[in-house]
Write an enzyme that holds these catalytic residues in place. Structure first.
Site, mmCIF file in Angstrom:
data_model
loop_
_atom_site.group_PDB
_atom_site.id
_atom_site.type_symbol
_atom_site.label_atom_id
_atom_site.label_comp_id
_atom_site.label_asym_id
_atom_site.label_seq_id
_atom_site.Cartn_x
_atom_site.Cartn_y
_atom_site.Cartn_z
ATOM 1 N N ASP A 76 22.332 -37.684 27.913
ATOM 2 C CA ASP A 76 21.721 -36.755 26.980
ATOM 3 C C ASP A 76 21.343 -35.488 27.725
ATOM 4 O OD1 ASP A 76 22.032 -38.744 25.159
ATOM 5 O OD2 ASP A 76 19.897 -39.134 24.842
ATOM 6 N N ASP A 89 22.571 -41.717 12.288
ATOM 7 C CA ASP A 89 21.275 -41.985 12.895
ATOM 8 C C ASP A 89 20.304 -42.316 11.776
ATOM 9 O OD1 ASP A 89 22.491 -41.195 15.282
ATOM 10 O OD2 ASP A 89 21.957 -39.102 14.921
#
Length: 257
Positions: free
Chosen positions: A8, A129
């Site tokens: 990330d 998500d």
């Protein structure tokens, strides 16, 4: 089942968030290229990159870091975060990214997903998500009224290569994956699902492996790799080589619709 390390990117650094909260970020390494090489050396066959700045702003921000990683490693790289138009997707694919991961546009501009799947076959993944079963968008800062299962079914009909399913409440928490939600999701799909969020141990990966015959073909692992709770080498040995994408999946007697 494929074990996929997550990188990330925030301000060009390798970080992890807690439940998607940007205010709860922890920097694990300031050199994401070195991190990528480390995972390759330990046996990774694929890397999962997220441009966290891009997810929040709606446009790619960490392109230099992404390109550097793609050029530095010999394995497939998938990238998500801020991909909300054709240009941003094409830019990544042209620099050698194997799969572009779309999130927000799947909810807000599904027609764009259909167009991209047609133009770039087998190169488009949709990341779903979920927060309490509803799809979160714009870097998890907003929650829609669309259910994860309905969106996944719609995206599968459009021709996306895979679905990446993340349970936001599990992400970055090391609390284990949401097996019930995953089982429900894959039961209605005919395309592979990649599990993301909460993996904290080899036991968690083995529990996901039990869902592989239903369609869970990979697991993205983030924080647990960085904290040492999971060894990538041991994880790959435990659940398989992770090269399923090279051959058609054997769906057996599963109940895909």
């Amino acid at each position: 089942m494929e074990v996929i390390p997550a990188i990330d990117l925030l301000d060009g650094k390798c970080v992890r968030l807690y439940q998607g909260d940007y205010s709860q970020s922890q920097v694990f390494d300031e050199n994401p290229v070195a991190v990528a090489k480390q995972w390759v050396e330990q046996g990774a066959t694929r890397l999962h990159l997220v441009d966290l700045d891009g997810a929040k702003t709606g446009e790619s921000v960490n392109l230099k870091s992404i390109e550097a990683i793609v050029q530095a490693v010999p394995i497939a790289v998938e990238v998500g975060g801020g991909l909300r138009d054709r240009t941003s997707v094409a830019t990544l694919l042209n620099m050698g990214v194997r799969w572009a991961i779309l999130g927000t546009v799947a909810v807000e501009k599904p027609e764009l997903v259909a167009q991209l799947c047609e133009e770039f076959p087998d190169k488009i993944i949709v990341g779903i998500d979920a927060r309490n079963g509803k799809v979160a968008t714009r870097g998890w800062l907003e929650t829609s009224e669309v259910t994860a299962q309905n969106l996944a079914q719609e995206m599968a009909k459009m021709g996306v290569a895979e679905i990446i399913y993340t349970d936001i409440h599990r992400d970055g928490t090391l609390q284990g994956p949401n097996l019930e939600a995953l089982r429900e999701l894959v039961s209605s799909l005919s395309i592979p699902v990649i599990a993301s969020g909460g993996v904290s141990s080899l036991t968690d990966l083995l529990s996901l492996l039990a869902l592989e015959p239903l369609g869970v073909r990979g697991a993205i692992v983030g924080r647990a790799l960085y904290t040492g709770d999971v060894s990538l080498k041991e994880a790959i040995q435990a659940v398989g080589s992770g090269r399923y994408q090279d051959v058609p999946p054997d769906l057996g007697n599963s109940t895909f619709a």
